[in-house]
Design a protein around this motif. Structure first.
Motif, PDB file in Angstrom:
ATOM      1  N   PHE A   1      40.176  31.374  31.767  1.00  0.00           N
ATOM      2  CA  PHE A   1      39.693  32.181  32.546  1.00  0.00           C
ATOM      3  C   PHE A   1      40.061  33.543  32.519  1.00  0.00           C
ATOM      4  O   PHE A   1      41.222  33.805  31.721  1.00  0.00           O
ATOM      5  N   THR A   2      39.186  34.613  32.406  1.00  0.00           N
ATOM      6  CA  THR A   2      39.879  35.833  32.205  1.00  0.00           C
ATOM      7  C   THR A   2      40.964  36.290  33.501  1.00  0.00           C
ATOM      8  O   THR A   2      40.886  35.629  34.371  1.00  0.00           O
ATOM      9  N   ILE A   3      41.428  37.268  33.259  1.00  0.00           N
ATOM     10  CA  ILE A   3      42.339  38.049  34.312  1.00  0.00           C
ATOM     11  C   ILE A   3      41.613  37.953  35.668  1.00  0.00           C
ATOM     12  O   ILE A   3      42.447  37.829  36.672  1.00  0.00           O
ATOM     13  N   LEU A   4      40.516  38.691  35.606  1.00  0.00           N
ATOM     14  CA  LEU A   4      39.999  39.054  36.959  1.00  0.00           C
ATOM     15  C   LEU A   4      39.386  37.613  37.614  1.00  0.00           C
ATOM     16  O   LEU A   4      39.818  37.450  38.849  1.00  0.00           O
TER      17      LEU A   4
ATOM     18  N   SER B   1      40.822  45.572  42.720  1.00  0.00           N
ATOM     19  CA  SER B   1      41.612  46.713  43.388  1.00  0.00           C
ATOM     20  C   SER B   1      43.148  46.631  43.331  1.00  0.00           C
ATOM     21  O   SER B   1      44.057  47.382  43.043  1.00  0.00           O
ATOM     22  N   LEU B   2      43.537  45.210  43.234  1.00  0.00           N
ATOM     23  CA  LEU B   2      44.805  44.730  43.042  1.00  0.00           C
ATOM     24  C   LEU B   2      45.401  44.923  41.486  1.00  0.00           C
ATOM     25  O   LEU B   2      46.179  45.374  41.401  1.00  0.00           O
ATOM     26  N   LEU B   3      44.543  44.736  40.640  1.00  0.00           N
ATOM     27  CA  LEU B   3      44.429  44.838  39.295  1.00  0.00           C
ATOM     28  C   LEU B   3      44.827  46.301  38.846  1.00  0.00           C
ATOM     29  O   LEU B   3      45.778  46.705  38.333  1.00  0.00           O
ATOM     30  N   THR B   4      44.081  47.094  39.693  1.00  0.00           N
ATOM     31  CA  THR B   4      43.957  48.446  39.342  1.00  0.00           C
ATOM     32  C   THR B   4      45.552  49.208  39.685  1.00  0.00           C
ATOM     33  O   THR B   4      46.114  49.705  39.004  1.00  0.00           O
ATOM     34  N   GLU B   5      45.770  48.689  40.888  1.00  0.00           N
ATOM     35  CA  GLU B   5      47.079  49.139  41.650  1.00  0.00           C
ATOM     36  C   GLU B   5      48.227  48.659  40.753  1.00  0.00           C
ATOM     37  O   GLU B   5      49.144  49.201  40.489  1.00  0.00           O
ATOM     38  N   PHE B   6      47.974  47.328  39.740  1.00  0.00           N
ATOM     39  CA  PHE B   6      49.238  46.843  38.881  1.00  0.00           C
ATOM     40  C   PHE B   6      48.975  47.358  37.647  1.00  0.00           C
ATOM     41  O   PHE B   6      49.690  46.998  36.702  1.00  0.00           O
ATOM     42  N   GLY B   7      48.123  48.338  37.393  1.00  0.00           N
ATOM     43  CA  GLY B   7      47.854  49.003  36.029  1.00  0.00           C
ATOM     44  C   GLY B   7      47.202  48.079  34.934  1.00  0.00           C
ATOM     45  O   GLY B   7      47.266  48.124  33.749  1.00  0.00           O
TER      46      GLY B   7
ATOM     47  N   SER C   1      43.621  47.940  34.857  1.00  0.00           N
ATOM     48  CA  SER C   1      42.285  48.070  35.265  1.00  0.00           C
ATOM     49  C   SER C   1      41.673  47.836  33.830  1.00  0.00           C
ATOM     50  O   SER C   1      40.123  47.244  33.822  1.00  0.00           O
ATOM     51  N   GLU C   2      42.162  48.065  32.702  1.00  0.00           N
ATOM     52  CA  GLU C   2      41.567  47.884  31.211  1.00  0.00           C
ATOM     53  C   GLU C   2      41.670  46.618  30.740  1.00  0.00           C
ATOM     54  O   GLU C   2      41.220  46.197  29.694  1.00  0.00           O
ATOM     55  N   ARG C   3      42.083  45.752  31.681  1.00  0.00           N
ATOM     56  CA  ARG C   3      42.561  44.284  30.906  1.00  0.00           C
ATOM     57  C   ARG C   3      41.798  43.052  31.725  1.00  0.00           C
ATOM     58  O   ARG C   3      42.212  42.259  31.647  1.00  0.00           O
ATOM     59  N   MET C   4      41.130  43.615  32.752  1.00  0.00           N
ATOM     60  CA  MET C   4      40.525  42.471  33.806  1.00  0.00           C
ATOM     61  C   MET C   4      39.839  41.379  33.100  1.00  0.00           C
ATOM     62  O   MET C   4      39.769  40.425  33.465  1.00  0.00           O
ATOM     63  N   ASN C   5      39.062  41.766  32.109  1.00  0.00           N
ATOM     64  CA  ASN C   5      37.946  40.905  31.350  1.00  0.00           C
ATOM     65  C   ASN C   5      38.865  40.066  30.109  1.00  0.00           C
ATOM     66  O   ASN C   5      38.019  39.320  29.122  1.00  0.00           O
ATOM     67  N   PHE C   6      40.012  40.424  29.984  1.00  0.00           N
ATOM     68  CA  PHE C   6      40.820  39.675  28.708  1.00  0.00           C
ATOM     69  C   PHE C   6      41.314  38.250  29.559  1.00  0.00           C
ATOM     70  O   PHE C   6      41.244  38.080  30.509  1.00  0.00           O
ATOM     71  N   ARG C   7      41.507  37.432  28.323  1.00  0.00           N
ATOM     72  CA  ARG C   7      42.054  36.415  28.882  1.00  0.00           C
ATOM     73  C   ARG C   7      43.546  36.402  28.772  1.00  0.00           C
ATOM     74  O   ARG C   7      44.147  37.393  27.991  1.00  0.00           O
ATOM     75  N   PRO C   8      44.363  35.558  29.594  1.00  0.00           N
ATOM     76  CA  PRO C   8      45.822  35.523  29.571  1.00  0.00           C
ATOM     77  C   PRO C   8      46.612  35.869  28.070  1.00  0.00           C
ATOM     78  O   PRO C   8      47.421  36.631  27.911  1.00  0.00           O
ATOM     79  N   ALA C   9      46.137  35.090  27.189  1.00  0.00           N
ATOM     80  CA  ALA C   9      46.807  35.143  26.001  1.00  0.00           C
ATOM     81  C   ALA C   9      46.902  36.410  25.285  1.00  0.00           C
ATOM     82  O   ALA C   9      47.465  36.670  24.370  1.00  0.00           O
ATOM     83  N   GLN C  10      45.696  37.205  25.645  1.00  0.00           N
ATOM     84  CA  GLN C  10      45.578  38.356  25.114  1.00  0.00           C
ATOM     85  C   GLN C  10      46.358  39.661  25.720  1.00  0.00           C
ATOM     86  O   GLN C  10      46.500  40.741  25.372  1.00  0.00           O
TER      87      GLN C  10
ATOM     88  N   GLN D   1      52.582  38.688  33.767  1.00  0.00           N
ATOM     89  CA  GLN D   1      53.315  38.722  35.130  1.00  0.00           C
ATOM     90  C   GLN D   1      52.582  39.785  36.261  1.00  0.00           C
ATOM     91  O   GLN D   1      52.776  39.247  37.233  1.00  0.00           O
ATOM     92  N   ARG D   2      52.271  40.784  35.722  1.00  0.00           N
ATOM     93  CA  ARG D   2      51.526  41.815  36.759  1.00  0.00           C
ATOM     94  C   ARG D   2      50.340  41.217  37.130  1.00  0.00           C
ATOM     95  O   ARG D   2      49.896  41.176  38.605  1.00  0.00           O
ATOM     96  N   ALA D   3      49.744  40.191  36.370  1.00  0.00           N
ATOM     97  CA  ALA D   3      48.577  39.697  36.816  1.00  0.00           C
ATOM     98  C   ALA D   3      48.904  38.350  37.769  1.00  0.00           C
ATOM     99  O   ALA D   3      48.231  38.071  38.990  1.00  0.00           O
ATOM    100  N   ALA D   4      49.931  37.803  37.672  1.00  0.00           N
ATOM    101  CA  ALA D   4      50.412  36.690  38.342  1.00  0.00           C
ATOM    102  C   ALA D   4      51.074  37.125  39.707  1.00  0.00           C
ATOM    103  O   ALA D   4      50.653  36.499  40.735  1.00  0.00           O
ATOM    104  N   ILE D   5      51.229  38.505  39.762  1.00  0.00           N
ATOM    105  CA  ILE D   5      51.829  38.947  41.034  1.00  0.00           C
ATOM    106  C   ILE D   5      50.495  39.422  41.858  1.00  0.00           C
ATOM    107  O   ILE D   5      50.476  38.951  43.020  1.00  0.00           O
ATOM    108  N   ALA D   6      49.538  39.884  41.215  1.00  0.00           N
ATOM    109  CA  ALA D   6      48.440  40.116  41.683  1.00  0.00           C
ATOM    110  C   ALA D   6      47.527  38.822  42.407  1.00  0.00           C
ATOM    111  O   ALA D   6      46.986  38.832  43.588  1.00  0.00           O
ATOM    112  N   ARG D   7      47.544  37.919  41.565  1.00  0.00           N
ATOM    113  CA  ARG D   7      47.130  36.472  42.075  1.00  0.00           C
ATOM    114  C   ARG D   7      47.801  36.181  43.387  1.00  0.00           C
ATOM    115  O   ARG D   7      47.136  35.538  44.094  1.00  0.00           O
TER     116      ARG D   7
END
Ligand SMILES: Nc1ncnc2c1ncn2[C@@H]1O[C@H](COP(=O)(O)OP(=O)(O)O)[C@@H](O)[C@H]1O
Ligand SMILES: [Mg+2]
Length: 226
Positions: free
Chosen positions: A101-104, A128-134, A136-145, A152-158
């Protein structure tokens, strides 16, 4: 202030073939709302087991866990997972983002499971959480990218998406460099101050102790210092 989360005489024995491995042998612990508590202890001392039990990811062999005075150790699996989804957030050392799945999507998932609203609303909050954690440019990437720090920032947002009362973090800075772990520590302080969220963190990182209201040490399945 009243105790919020209480563990009474928690024991955990893992069955390994014929013999049992004692991971926790009678842990008593109480947390107040808004505390940041760290658990230190050598590898194998029972830190992850304790977080898993308190967070309702696994069940104790003996003992009780009270959340706001209600015993959660005897809830059905269904009720326990609902409670986890609504009140608890988890952050793990290896992030545990779903690779396909993507980060979003990863960040939206817990609110999708919770099911109050529609996908547009869930993704809006995730964005908005992902943007807060910097991110915003990575939302449509997959974790391995993403780098470790970004994952870890994505995991905090989750962990935050459903606005949990308590966040459990298991060696959350174990794979982060100094800059990423400083960012993590700052985020915890901010969330704790802004939303009064409670944190229970297992770690080897002495710097985390500086932001904690209290530190406990586990050794061979017991709390030796608190
Ligand atoms: N699923 C499991 N099955 C059997 N033994 C386990 C399991 N998980 C943990 N243990 C054992 O329980 C003890 C505590 O482990 P753990 O809670 O992971 O400690 P820590 O997180 O402090 O390293 C260790 O002896 C470990 O080998
Ligand atoms: Mg562990």
């Amino acid at each position: 202030m009243e105790d919020y989360l209480i563990a009474e005489n928690l024991k955990k024995v893992y069955q390994e073939g014929e013999k049992g491995v004692v991971a926790l042998s009678g842990v008593n612990l109480s947390l107040k709302r808004g505390e940041i508590v760290v658990i230190f202890g050598p590898s194998g001392s029972g830190k992850s087991t304790l977080l898993h039990l308190l967070g309702g990811l696994d069940r104790p062999t003996e003992g009780k866990i009270l959340l706001d005075k209600a015993d959660i150790s005897c809830l059905s699996d269904e009720k326990l997972s609902k409670l986890r989804n609504e009140k608890f957030g988890f952050i793990f050392q290896f992030y545990h983002l779903l690779p396909e799945f993507t980060i979003l999507e990863n960040v939206s998932l817990p609110s999708f499971i919770r099911g109050r609203g529609n996908m547009k609303i869930f993704e809006g909050r995730a964005r908005s959480l992902l943007t807060e954690f910097g991110l915003s440019e990575r939302m449509n990437f997959r974790p391995a990218q993403l780098s470790g720090g970004e994952q870890q920032r994505a995991a905090i947002a989750r962990a935050l998406i459903n606005n949990p009362e308590i966040i459990f973090a298991d060696e959350p800075t174990g794979n982060l460099d100094k800059e990423a772990s400083d960012f993590f520590l700052k985020s915890i302080c901010r969330l704790n101050q802004e939303n009064r969220q409670t944190f229970l963190l297992a770690t080897h990182n002495e710097r985390i102790a500086k932001i904690a209201t209290r530190a406990l040490t586990l050794r061979e399945g017991r709390i030796v210092k608190s």
